[in-house]
Design an enzyme around this catalytic site. Structure first.
Site, mmCIF file in Angstrom:
data_model
loop_
_atom_site.group_PDB
_atom_site.id
_atom_site.type_symbol
_atom_site.label_atom_id
_atom_site.label_comp_id
_atom_site.label_asym_id
_atom_site.label_seq_id
_atom_site.Cartn_x
_atom_site.Cartn_y
_atom_site.Cartn_z
ATOM 1 N N ARG A 47 0.859 -1.189 0.000
ATOM 2 C CA ARG A 47 0.000 0.000 0.000
ATOM 3 C C ARG A 47 0.892 1.235 0.000
ATOM 4 O O ARG A 47 1.656 1.445 0.939
ATOM 5 C CB ARG A 47 -0.909 -0.009 1.233
ATOM 6 C CG ARG A 47 -1.734 1.260 1.377
ATOM 7 C CD ARG A 47 -2.662 1.171 2.585
ATOM 8 N NE ARG A 47 -3.479 2.357 2.707
ATOM 9 C CZ ARG A 47 -3.293 3.316 3.647
ATOM 10 N NH1 ARG A 47 -2.318 3.218 4.541
ATOM 11 N NH2 ARG A 47 -4.094 4.357 3.680
ATOM 12 N N HIS A 105 -2.669 10.995 0.529
ATOM 13 C CA HIS A 105 -2.208 10.760 1.901
ATOM 14 C C HIS A 105 -1.569 12.067 2.389
ATOM 15 O O HIS A 105 -0.375 12.139 2.630
ATOM 16 C CB HIS A 105 -1.238 9.579 1.946
ATOM 17 C CG HIS A 105 -1.032 8.969 3.304
ATOM 18 N ND1 HIS A 105 -1.174 7.621 3.556
ATOM 19 C CD2 HIS A 105 -0.689 9.514 4.494
ATOM 20 C CE1 HIS A 105 -0.914 7.370 4.827
ATOM 21 N NE2 HIS A 105 -0.605 8.519 5.425
ATOM 22 N N GLU A 107 -7.347 8.616 5.885
ATOM 23 C CA GLU A 107 -7.662 9.315 7.133
ATOM 24 C C GLU A 107 -8.022 10.785 6.925
ATOM 25 O O GLU A 107 -7.298 11.676 7.388
ATOM 26 C CB GLU A 107 -6.486 9.209 8.117
ATOM 27 C CG GLU A 107 -6.134 7.793 8.512
ATOM 28 C CD GLU A 107 -5.145 7.725 9.675
ATOM 29 O OE1 GLU A 107 -4.804 8.774 10.245
ATOM 30 O OE2 GLU A 107 -4.720 6.612 10.010
ATOM 31 N N ASN A 125 -7.832 2.052 9.431
ATOM 32 C CA ASN A 125 -6.552 2.189 10.138
ATOM 33 C C ASN A 125 -6.852 2.189 11.620
ATOM 34 O O ASN A 125 -7.708 2.956 12.079
ATOM 35 C CB ASN A 125 -5.865 3.514 9.786
ATOM 36 C CG ASN A 125 -5.407 3.571 8.334
ATOM 37 O OD1 ASN A 125 -5.513 2.593 7.602
ATOM 38 N ND2 ASN A 125 -4.890 4.714 7.922
ATOM 39 N N TYR A 152 -5.063 2.063 15.609
ATOM 40 C CA TYR A 152 -3.918 2.035 16.528
ATOM 41 C C TYR A 152 -4.362 1.942 17.990
ATOM 42 O O TYR A 152 -3.738 1.283 18.790
ATOM 43 C CB TYR A 152 -3.048 3.290 16.350
ATOM 44 C CG TYR A 152 -2.379 3.314 14.992
ATOM 45 C CD1 TYR A 152 -1.166 2.668 14.799
ATOM 46 C CD2 TYR A 152 -2.987 3.909 13.901
ATOM 47 C CE1 TYR A 152 -0.558 2.640 13.551
ATOM 48 C CE2 TYR A 152 -2.383 3.889 12.650
ATOM 49 C CZ TYR A 152 -1.176 3.252 12.479
ATOM 50 O OH TYR A 152 -0.580 3.215 11.243
ATOM 51 N N GLU A 206 -3.977 -0.012 7.886
ATOM 52 C CA GLU A 206 -2.844 0.306 8.768
ATOM 53 C C GLU A 206 -3.112 -0.246 10.153
ATOM 54 O O GLU A 206 -4.210 -0.097 10.684
ATOM 55 C CB GLU A 206 -2.632 1.826 8.936
ATOM 56 C CG GLU A 206 -2.099 2.515 7.736
ATOM 57 C CD GLU A 206 -1.867 4.012 7.970
ATOM 58 O OE1 GLU A 206 -1.682 4.424 9.135
ATOM 59 O OE2 GLU A 206 -1.878 4.759 6.983
HETATM 60 C C1 FCB Z 1 -1.564 7.232 10.568
HETATM 61 C C2 FCB Z 1 -1.048 7.734 9.244
HETATM 62 C C3 FCB Z 1 0.285 7.164 8.847
HETATM 63 C C4 FCB Z 1 1.223 7.019 10.029
HETATM 64 C C5 FCB Z 1 0.539 6.288 11.160
HETATM 65 C C6 FCB Z 1 1.407 6.048 12.366
HETATM 66 O O1 FCB Z 1 -2.424 8.174 11.131
HETATM 67 O O2 FCB Z 1 -1.988 7.468 8.221
HETATM 68 O O3 FCB Z 1 0.820 7.967 7.823
HETATM 69 O O4 FCB Z 1 1.671 8.260 10.422
HETATM 70 O O5 FCB Z 1 -0.609 6.995 11.556
#
Ligand code: FCB
Length: 479
Positions: A77, A120, A165, A303, A305, A384
């Site tokens: 990607r 992006h 995002e 994405n 985290y 992500e």
């Molecule tokens: C996301 C982004 C990516 C990277 C990760 C850690 O928000 O899309 O570019 O910075 O976080």
């Protein structure tokens, strides 16, 4: 030992983005993006880092693709840099486009599926000078650029992601100011979000108009970073309201127009009386926009985290009690990215990553199930997921056990959602290699591959070797 299997054909990959790895910011006619400008703002980036060189991927692309191949990635990607392909947001620049043509060919020749994202975050600065994403015209400039790319590479690329995002582009860029272009203009974030979604919808419409449909093997989607918002103190009404607002400004502001064709009612009441350019944000939503924005998609990129557990202000925080307080930040003052909503994020006691983000895989399962149950979302790709760690090379190796553990936990959480009927088609680690991590510069390493920024030597970390075996076996042992 119990084994959990992934569906046959599950797509395993890693992700990166143009500005974070390419460098070569002046090569072959590229003009500045908003990030080239933002990195020169005093205090905007930790340690004053810039991405002028980054990972030199623009020059080293063939070797990087060869490394992806060695690691057994089935897909890569990447994003295309708008200011390379259409400098200043204007006419097509064949020399800039050529890089992505070569990258695509290199990937296909090696048997790796290209999974490109059109935007992006690197808006051409010339467009920002005309208002950026708060100017409706930017959505039409995006359409021109995106269709130029599509028409050049569409015969070789099957899956297109419009935006990465948009929450960050809109709310960190135009409300909070922690990201480029660094504007802190309250409800401008909602206006920017609408124009980003409009650009997305315009592309989807044009793509379908060119015959882009899943039954012909051509798909289109968008990548969001939806979160799970829980009140820090569920018995405190203000915290419950902070979680609702966060959910509105982070999740529903995108999910509702994309999948239900309307903006949420509480977004309207939460922004009551807030003006951008002397107008409420609703005045920027024109007839027909929501029809375009809600065109059916072939996939949703997610994405993930961490989840979010806000406490409303006033909140009397003890030193070190708030998340993020254990890491070094860039020094430019920021506003809340949620217009008019003051909130903080106290620790809940969960373990944290080196970036001081709480690890909460259960939130990942909950999120995926919600996307199915509430939004009837199309098939999902995890575009992500990954972790920042303070990795060091020792004797030619990087023993990043925390990264392996994090990915494993999130894969189990993803499988839990799949067991509950969520259709997940692939998983991309963020990131293929260490790179320029926006306002944190090079201090925050997310890669499967370590990059020595002095020598540009790439060293696959232990997690890369583990991930490569996992992708080959398509199954995960239960610990
Ligand atoms: C996301 C982004 C990516 C990277 C990760 C850690 O928000 O899309 O570019 O910075 O976080």
């Amino acid at each position: 030992m119990t084994i959990r299997e992934f569906p046959p054909g599950f797509l395993w990959g890693a992700a990166a983005a143009a500005y974070q790895i390419e460098g070569a910011v002046h090569a072959d006619g590229r003009t500045p993006s908003i990030w080239d400008t933002f990195v020169t703002v005093p205090g905007a980036i930790l340690h004053g880092d810039t991405a002028d060189v980054a990972c030199e991927h623009y020059e080293r692309m063939p070797q990087d693709v060869a490394l992806m191949k060695r690691l057994g990635l089935a897909s890569y990607r990447f994003s295309l840099a708008w200011p390379r392909v259409c400098p200043d947001g204007g006419a097509l620049n064949p020399a800039g486009l050529d890089f992505y043509r070569r990258l695509t060919d290199e990937l296909l020749d090696t048997g790796i599926t290209p999974f490109p994202t059109l935007y992006h975050w690197d808006l051409p600065q010339a467009l920002e000078d005309r208002g950026g994403w708060t100017n409706r015209d930017t959505a039409y400039r995006f359409l021109d650029y995106a269709m130029a790319v599509h028409d050049a590479l569409g015969d070789r690329i099957d899956s297109w992601t419009t935006l990465n995002e948009p929450w960050c582009s809109a709310f960190m860029g135009y409300t909070g100011g922690g990201h480029a272009p660094g504007r802190q203009e309250g409800v401008a974030g909602v206006v920017a979000a609408h124009h980003l979604l409009l650009g997305h919808g315009l592309f989807v419409d044009a793509f379908r108009g060119r015959g882009g449909t899943a039954d012909r093997g051509k798909t289109v989607g968008i990548t969001l970073n939806p979160t799970v918002a829980d009140p820090f103190d569920p018995s405190r009404e203000e915290d419950v309201d902070a979680a609702r607002r966060l959910d509105g400004f982070h999740n529903r502001v995108f999910l509702d127009p994309l999948f239900h064709g309307k903006y949420p009612d509480d977004l309207e009441s939460d922004t009551d009386g807030m003006l951008f350019d002397a107008k409420p944000w609703q005045d920027f939503v024109l007839d027909g926009d929501l029809e375009l924005i809600s065109r059916p998609l072939d996939f949703l990129g997610v994405n993930f985290y961490h989840g979010d557990v806000p406490a409303a202000l006033p909140y009397d925080a003890q030193p070190g009690e708030l998340l993020g307080s254990r890491i070094e930040h860039s020094s430019r003052p920021r506003q809340s990215p949620y217009p008019g909503a003051g909130m903080v994020f106290p620790r809940t006691g969960r373990p944290t990553t080196d970036r001081d983000w709480e690890i909460d895989p259960v939130a990942f399962t909950r999120l995926l199930v919600r996307l199915k149950d509430v939004y009837d979302a199309p098939p999902v790709y995890i575009t992500e997921n990954g972790v920042m760690a303070c990795d060091v090379v020792e004797d030619g190796a990087v023993h990043d056990t925390a990264r392996q553990r994090f990915i494993e936990q999130h894969l189990h959480a993803m499988l839990d959602a799949m067991d509950r009927g969520v259709d997940v088609r692939g998983y991309f680690v963020w990131s293929f290699m260490d790179n320029f991590e926006w306002s944190y510069g090079f201090a925050h390493r997310f890669g499967l591959v370590h990059v020595d920024y002095d020598t540009q030597v790439r060293t696959p970390k232990d997690s890369a070797l583990w991930f490569s075996r996992l992708a080959a076996q398509n199954r995960l042992p239960v610990a």
